[in-house]
Design a protein around this motif. Structure first.
Motif, PDB file in Angstrom:
ATOM      1  N   ASN A   3       0.811  -1.215   0.000  1.00 58.45           N
ATOM      2  CA  ASN A   3       0.000   0.000   0.000  1.00 58.45           C
ATOM      3  C   ASN A   3       0.845   1.266   0.000  1.00 58.45           C
ATOM      4  N   TRP A   4       2.016   1.201   0.620  1.00 63.01           N
ATOM      5  CA  TRP A   4       2.842   2.405   0.706  1.00 63.01           C
ATOM      6  C   TRP A   4       3.326   2.869  -0.662  1.00 63.01           C
ATOM      7  N   VAL A   5       3.315   1.974  -1.653  1.00 61.25           N
ATOM      8  CA  VAL A   5       3.802   2.335  -2.983  1.00 61.25           C
ATOM      9  C   VAL A   5       2.762   3.146  -3.755  1.00 61.25           C
ATOM     10  N   MET A   6       1.499   3.079  -3.329  1.00 55.63           N
ATOM     11  CA  MET A   6       0.463   3.827  -4.033  1.00 55.63           C
ATOM     12  C   MET A   6       0.826   5.309  -4.021  1.00 55.63           C
ATOM     13  N   MET A   7       0.854   5.915  -5.182  1.00 60.23           N
ATOM     14  CA  MET A   7       1.399   7.259  -5.297  1.00 60.23           C
ATOM     15  C   MET A   7       0.568   8.105  -6.248  1.00 60.23           C
ATOM     16  N   ALA A   8       0.620   9.420  -5.990  1.00 57.78           N
ATOM     17  CA  ALA A   8      -0.081  10.343  -6.875  1.00 57.78           C
ATOM     18  C   ALA A   8       0.593  10.390  -8.237  1.00 57.78           C
ATOM     19  N   VAL A   9       1.921  10.358  -8.230  1.00 61.61           N
ATOM     20  CA  VAL A   9       2.686  10.345  -9.476  1.00 61.61           C
ATOM     21  C   VAL A   9       3.264   8.934  -9.648  1.00 61.61           C
ATOM     22  N   PRO A  10       2.853   8.204 -10.692  1.00 57.33           N
ATOM     23  CA  PRO A  10       3.260   6.792 -10.829  1.00 57.33           C
ATOM     24  C   PRO A  10       4.704   6.633 -11.305  1.00 57.33           C
ATOM     25  N   ARG A  11       5.638   7.054 -10.464  1.00 61.32           N
ATOM     26  CA  ARG A  11       7.066   6.933 -10.768  1.00 61.32           C
ATOM     27  C   ARG A  11       7.768   6.395  -9.529  1.00 61.32           C
ATOM     28  N   LEU A  12       8.710   5.500  -9.729  1.00 60.29           N
ATOM     29  CA  LEU A  12       9.473   4.972  -8.603  1.00 60.29           C
ATOM     30  C   LEU A  12      10.943   4.895  -8.984  1.00 60.29           C
ATOM     31  N   LEU A  13      11.773   5.418  -8.099  1.00 58.63           N
ATOM     32  CA  LEU A  13      13.221   5.348  -8.265  1.00 58.63           C
ATOM     33  C   LEU A  13      13.779   4.399  -7.217  1.00 58.63           C
ATOM     34  N   CYS A  14      14.517   3.404  -7.667  1.00 53.92           N
ATOM     35  CA  CYS A  14      15.149   2.445  -6.762  1.00 53.92           C
ATOM     36  C   CYS A  14      16.628   2.796  -6.620  1.00 53.92           C
ATOM     37  N   ILE A  15      17.072   2.987  -5.381  1.00 52.84           N
ATOM     38  CA  ILE A  15      18.469   3.311  -5.091  1.00 52.84           C
ATOM     39  C   ILE A  15      19.073   2.143  -4.321  1.00 52.84           C
ATOM     40  N   SER A  16      20.177   1.599  -4.822  1.00 48.51           N
ATOM     41  CA  SER A  16      20.799   0.436  -4.184  1.00 48.51           C
ATOM     42  C   SER A  16      22.309   0.612  -4.180  1.00 48.51           C
ATOM     43  N   ASN A  17      22.986  -0.198  -3.372  1.00 50.21           N
ATOM     44  CA  ASN A  17      24.440  -0.018  -3.284  1.00 50.21           C
ATOM     45  C   ASN A  17      25.194  -1.344  -3.190  1.00 50.21           C
ATOM     46  N   GLY A  18      25.133  -2.109  -4.267  1.00 50.07           N
ATOM     47  CA  GLY A  18      25.915  -3.334  -4.341  1.00 50.07           C
ATOM     48  C   GLY A  18      25.305  -4.330  -5.302  1.00 50.07           C
ATOM     49  N   GLY A 107       7.146  11.409  -7.223  1.00 51.52           N
ATOM     50  CA  GLY A 107       7.278   9.959  -7.258  1.00 51.52           C
ATOM     51  C   GLY A 107       7.596   9.406  -5.885  1.00 51.52           C
ATOM     52  N   THR A 108       8.134   8.209  -5.862  1.00 58.35           N
ATOM     53  CA  THR A 108       8.463   7.506  -4.625  1.00 58.35           C
ATOM     54  C   THR A 108       9.853   6.899  -4.769  1.00 58.35           C
ATOM     55  N   ILE A 109      10.571   6.807  -3.653  1.00 61.25           N
ATOM     56  CA  ILE A 109      11.915   6.230  -3.647  1.00 61.25           C
ATOM     57  C   ILE A 109      11.895   4.900  -2.899  1.00 61.25           C
ATOM     58  N   LEU A 110      12.590   3.919  -3.439  1.00 59.43           N
ATOM     59  CA  LEU A 110      12.811   2.645  -2.749  1.00 59.43           C
ATOM     60  C   LEU A 110      14.312   2.490  -2.538  1.00 59.43           C
ATOM     61  N   ALA A 111      14.740   2.468  -1.279  1.00 60.45           N
ATOM     62  CA  ALA A 111      16.155   2.311  -0.941  1.00 60.45           C
ATOM     63  C   ALA A 111      16.419   0.862  -0.562  1.00 60.45           C
ATOM     64  N   GLY A 125      13.594  14.231  -0.650  1.00 61.28           N
ATOM     65  CA  GLY A 125      12.427  15.016  -0.279  1.00 61.28           C
ATOM     66  C   GLY A 125      11.110  14.336  -0.605  1.00 61.28           C
ATOM     67  N   LEU A 126      11.166  13.122  -1.150  1.00 61.19           N
ATOM     68  CA  LEU A 126       9.964  12.387  -1.541  1.00 61.19           C
ATOM     69  C   LEU A 126       9.641  11.297  -0.516  1.00 61.19           C
ATOM     70  N   PRO A 127       8.428  10.752  -0.560  1.00 55.58           N
ATOM     71  CA  PRO A 127       8.132   9.565   0.253  1.00 55.58           C
ATOM     72  C   PRO A 127       9.049   8.406  -0.149  1.00 55.58           C
ATOM     73  N   ASP A 172       8.645  10.891   8.853  1.00 57.92           N
ATOM     74  CA  ASP A 172       7.271  10.784   8.367  1.00 57.92           C
ATOM     75  C   ASP A 172       7.214  10.334   6.912  1.00 57.92           C
ATOM     76  N   ARG A 173       8.214  10.750   6.127  1.00 57.67           N
ATOM     77  CA  ARG A 173       8.201  10.374   4.708  1.00 57.67           C
ATOM     78  C   ARG A 173       8.607   8.927   4.478  1.00 57.67           C
ATOM     79  N   CYS A 174       9.128   8.263   5.501  1.00 59.64           N
ATOM     80  CA  CYS A 174       9.474   6.843   5.368  1.00 59.64           C
ATOM     81  C   CYS A 174       8.213   6.022   5.617  1.00 59.64           C
ATOM     82  N   ARG A 175       7.655   5.474   4.568  1.00 62.29           N
ATOM     83  CA  ARG A 175       6.348   4.827   4.644  1.00 62.29           C
ATOM     84  C   ARG A 175       6.428   3.337   4.962  1.00 62.29           C
ATOM     85  N   ALA A 176       7.613   2.730   4.800  1.00 68.48           N
ATOM     86  CA  ALA A 176       7.742   1.297   5.090  1.00 68.48           C
ATOM     87  C   ALA A 176       9.205   0.952   5.305  1.00 68.48           C
ATOM     88  N   VAL A 177       9.443   0.038   6.235  1.00 63.97           N
ATOM     89  CA  VAL A 177      10.772  -0.517   6.469  1.00 63.97           C
ATOM     90  C   VAL A 177      10.648  -2.031   6.376  1.00 63.97           C
TER      91      VAL A 177
END
Length: 371
Positions: A3-18, A107-111, A125-127, A172-177
């Protein structure tokens, strides 16, 4: 959990390190794409080239660069100086700017990874959501209580996740861990973090394909998986060390055949591995000059296309890897690990992996003692 991925702007950026983190991220993004095909996906691999994303036709928002440490500065502080000389500061500034530019449209960021991608997500600055791949409460305790022989300072923060990591997770902007296991999730909830879930995507999509690339093992052979890791040049040095351990295993099991499966990351150069095989006295098998080798009572197959099959077929593993070792052990099989020079799989990492995976791994200090 989605549910946390539901977004007003349907864009997602995934940031990873390895490399392992990229693979885990791709598993998540594939599942997300199947559920929400309208979402536009992009990626920022902080470490390495991001081939896992490109193979899934997920665009990168910034140029990539492989630094000397391969992202393992925390395992060896000397690697920091090498990375600084290699352009770490400029690369990081460029990546941060790329995140800010991408975020302007919403959009939304996934780390996926550790604190660094989580900080990038916060910086946007995004969720955002955080998938913590690097840490587990099992490094310090199990269901019965604290582990023995821990360093004196272990547990000072009340969690394997340190206060500054929990700070990023508590915004607050961190919607899921999403953390690796239920024990870690319980620990974080006890410390007041909401929206914490447990699950280990690295164990998804590991069904065998029946690939013929592994060849037919000799009758009654012991099948051993060889895992040198995924980062060059360390993986090439690990491979040479693994071949030393194989020598010990061949001697121990004579005259029984030992069928070795070298599961090699696609980013590695097989020619480098073949050179090491030739120097160690392995000879090519007729008709399979590039992928199959033989020495004494040993057969060895190199493959870059049948990883899941290797995991399922092997009886045991000789490993100098992170994610791959955990996946093998996750299938209920034993792994024998031996520390190398690093920067990733050094003695410190090997000790940590032993604490994490418990009796499923056996730490062998010297390659010649493996047999």
């Amino acid at each position: 959990m989605w549910n946390w991925v539901m977004m007003a702007v349907p864009r997602l950026l995934c940031i990873s390190n390895g490399h392992g983190e990229d693979e885990i991220a791709v598993k998540i993004l594939r599942a997300l794409r199947s559920r929400m095909p309208e979402v536009s996906l992009a990626a920022l691999p902080i470490v390495g080239e991001g081939r896992a994303f490109l193979n899934q036709e997920i665009s990168l928002i910034a140029a990539t660069k492989t630094l000397p440490s391969g992202g393992f500065i925390y395992m060896d502080s000397r690697q920091l100086a090498r990375d600084l000389k290699g352009g770490l500061v400029q690369l990081t500034l460029t990546q941060l700017q790329a995140v800010k530019t991408w975020a302007k449209t919403g959009g939304t960021i996934l780390a996926v990874g550790d604190l660094i991608p989580a900080l990038f997500a916060w910086w946007s600055g995004l969720p955002y959501g955080v998938v913590g791949t690097a840490k587990s409460a099992y490094y310090m305790r199990d269901e019965q209580g604290p582990l023995s022989e821990l360093p004196w300072y272990a547990g000072w923060a009340g969690s394997i996740y340190l206060p500054w990591e929990r700070w990023v997770m508590a915004r607050d902007r961190c919607r899921a861990v999403i953390v690796r296991d239920a024990l870690t999730a319980q620990e974080l909830r006890r410390l007041g973090l909401a929206h914490v879930f447990s699950g280990n995507p690295m164990m998804d999509d590991l069904m065998p394909t029946g690939s013929a690339a592994l060849g037919e093992p000799p009758e009654n052979a012991l099948t051993v998986l060889l895992l040198p890791g995924s980062r060059a040049p360390e993986a090439y040095a690990n491979w040479q060390q693994i071949l030393q351990t194989v020598e010990s295993v061949l001697q121990q099991f004579q005259p029984r055949w030992v069928h070795c499966l070298g599961a090699i990351a696609p980013a590695l150069d097989l020619a480098e591995l073949r050179k090491s095989l030739e120097k160690a006295g392995w000879q090519t098998v007729l008709g399979h000059a590039d992928t199959q080798f033989q020495k004494q009572n040993g057969r060895l197959v190199l493959t870059q296309i049948a990883y899941a099959d290797c995991l399922h077929v092997a009886d045991a593993a000789i490993a100098m890897a992170g994610t791959a070792t955990e996946q093998f052990v996750g299938l209920g099989k034993p792994a024998f690990i031996t520390p190398g020079a690093g920067p990733q799989f050094n003695p410190t990492f090997a000790q940590l992996q032993t604490r994490l995976l418990g009796p499923s791994v056996v730490l062998v200090e010297q390659p010649t003692e493996m047999g």
